[in-house]
Design a protein around this motif. Structure first.
Motif: not given
Length: 569
Positions: A9-14, A19-23, A42-50
């Motif tokens: 989570e900290s890596i993706l936020l950085r 976003t904090e809201k999504v998290l 990734a499974d729920h579409g918040y970020i693409h796996t790649q």
């Protein structure tokens, strides 16, 4: 260097990938239950796996490789205590043994306990590289299949012909059938069929026996797809295993049966509704997969246009009256009603539903399962519900005049009533109630609104590209020949199993019953007259909402034509 203190989570936020809201939204929802957070996102579409893997690769300085880059030679697991079940559960795959170091592809680089366990188990140093869950699971499937073939072939080969002799005859003993269906190879085969369905996002599993074959099909995004099937000789064993899992009578093969299965597969809690039907060549089995993790109970996330969402939210807050949702089987009507109930499910409201069957259990709501064999049908159940002092009632479906009449009376006596009915469009629901014998003045007084809906497949984001728009399709969309509109389609890729689509969303037509519509109902006019007046009042039809989603790049022209073929446009 990989450190346990580097949470995903900290890596993706950085890196500003979430976003904090999504998290907060993900952590507060029921979709994340202790599994790897990156997988949930990734499974729920918040970020693409790649995107997830590329970001982690940059941050952790770990190589990110795809299946095409895996070594082509045999895998370095001979003599090592690494099982298929372990690899599947942990989503890891051994790639190469270099000197005293085993190179392993992982999806979750923060699962340090698994990496340490593997190091101790094989007695080698471990070096990890990143890879997608799909690539890893596909490689496990390929490697553990017989001679590099499919896992299905390998499991079938474990079941000898002599062991199955006579199993598909109706006079075979129940005990023998039970014993064979409880053997490890049959259990593994059924588990594989179910797991494969979960992995491919199927909503239904169809096992259909014919004279020469047993056909296996999955319904994915509303469309049936045929898959590699087990041999016909295993039909009775597979059916019996499924009946044992769903606590059905394995000795009864002449009558239809219904049951349920609760499983935990791939870290998900799965409910399955099972239906068996005797046919000419054996029992046909359909399993409806009810995946709680994929259930969206938020009206704002179901594809409603802004105006229709606002009107819908106003209607479900009314103190009394009747709201109908219409559409064919499989168009998401019940899910929409569940989302509406979830929105108004507060301590000050008593909500009771009567359904056939209850698909999802909802906290704080009294849900009744129809049981016609003991006399508990919609009409009788509804009579009893009214005496329970509810504020909100949901009737799964209006099938007969009696249920229609009682539900209308309940709406007139201070209850908010939700229900479904099968019609092609919103206006047709009014004439359907009239055809059932409900008085026009009662419909006019009780009905608040009618929502018609369909589900359309969403273009796969991984292979989305611009598509040509022919003059004929322009005419269908109501465009002028010179108008320039960009439309899209999916060309097909691994992520969408070459279909070009991934997931579904709704298209909607909301008829709000105002004074002008009430006057028409009292006059018993046709559905077309009601539709014409509603469009003058600002109602947008299913096809019009569909065209907006085409232009927005959500779905294709062909999808809208497919699901709205018989509707008024």
């Amino acid at each position: 260097m990989l450190k346990k203190t580097d949470p995903v989570e900290s890596i993706l936020l950085r890196h500003k990938k979430i976003t904090e809201k999504v998290l907060k939204e993900v952590k507060a929802s029921n979709i994340h239950s202790g599994t790897y957070l990156g997988k949930t996102l990734a499974d729920h579409g918040y970020i693409h796996t790649q995107t997830l893997l590329e970001t982690l690769s940059t941050e952790l300085r770990l190589p990110y490789i795809k299946k095409e880059q895996y070594p082509k030679s045999g895998l370095p697991v001979e003599g090592m205590t690494i099982t298929e079940a372990f690899l599947r559960e942990k989503i890891i795959f051994p790639l190469q043994l270099k000197d005293d170091t085993l190179v392993v592809a992982v999806y979750d680089p923060f699962d340090l306990y698994t990496i340490e366990d593997l190091k101790v188990s094989v007695g080698k140093n471990i070096r990890i590289v990143l890879s997608s869950e799909q690539d890893i699971l596909e490689s496990i499937e390929t490697y553990y299949g017989e001679d590099g073939g499919s896992a299905m072939n390998r499991m079938v080969s474990d079941i000898q012909d002599d062991d199955m002799h006579g199993l598909d005859t109706l006079d075979d003993s129940t005990e023998h059938i039970r014993d064979m269906a409880s053997e490890a190879p049959v259990i593994k085969l059924v588990n594989h069929i179910i797991s494969q369905a979960i992995e491919t996002r199927a909503s239904d599993i169809h096992l259909e026996p014919f004279e020469e074959e047993l056909q296996l099909r999955y319904r994915i995004d509303g469309i049936l797809h045929e898959l590699e099937s087990p041999p016909k000789r295993l039909s009775a064993a597979i059916t019996t295993r499924i009946k044992i899992m769903s606590k059905l009578d394995i000795s009864e093969r002449r009558l239809p049966q219904d049951g349920r299965i609760k499983l935990k597969i791939l870290g998900k809690d799965i409910d399955m509704r099972v239906s068996t039907l005797p046919t000419l060549h054996g029992e046909s089995v359909v399993m409806r997969i009810l995946d709680r993790g994929n259930l969206v109970l938020d009206l704002s996330q179901m594809g409603f246009p802004e105006k229709e969402l606002r009107l819908m939210e106003e209607l479900i807050q009314k103190p009394y009256g009747k709201l109908l949702v219409t559409g064919p089987t499989g168009s998401g009507k019940t899910t929409t009603l569940y989302a509406a109930l979830s929105k108004i499910n507060t301590p000050d409201k008593k909500i009771i539903t009567i359904e056939d069957p209850v698909e999802y259990q909802m906290r704080g709501i009294n849900q009744i399962h129809v049981k016609s064999q003991i006399g508990l049908n919609f009409a009788d159940g509804l009579r009893s519900i009214v005496r329970q002092d509810p504020d909100v009632i949901m009737v799964g479906e209006i099938r007969d005049p009696e249920t229609a009449d009682i539900s209308i009376q309940a709406a007139l006596t201070g209850h908010l009533v939700f229900s479904t009915v099968h019609t092609n469009d919103a206006a047709g629901a009014v004439t359907r109630l009239l055809d059932m014998g409900v008085e026009n003045f009662l419909i006019s007084s009780a009905l608040l609104g009618v929502l018609a809906q369909r589900l359309v497949r969403v273009i796969c984001p991984n292979c989305k590209e611009e598509a040509p728009l022919t003059p004929t399709l322009k005419i269908e969309m109501g465009l002028l020949e010179k108008e320039d509109v960009n439309v899209y389609h999916g060309k097909g890729c691994k992520a969408c199993s070459q279909t070009g689509f991934k997931g579904r969303c709704g298209i909607y037509e909301l008829l709000v019953i105002d004074d002008s519509i009430r006057e028409l109902i009292l006059k018993k006019v046709t559905a077309q007259d009601i539709c014409d007046q509603a469009r003058k009042n600002g109602m947008r039809t299913l096809r019009e909402d569909g065209w907006d989603k085409v232009v927005s790049g959500i779905t294709t022209v062909e999808e809208i034509l497919r699901v709205t073929l018989n509707d008024r446009n």
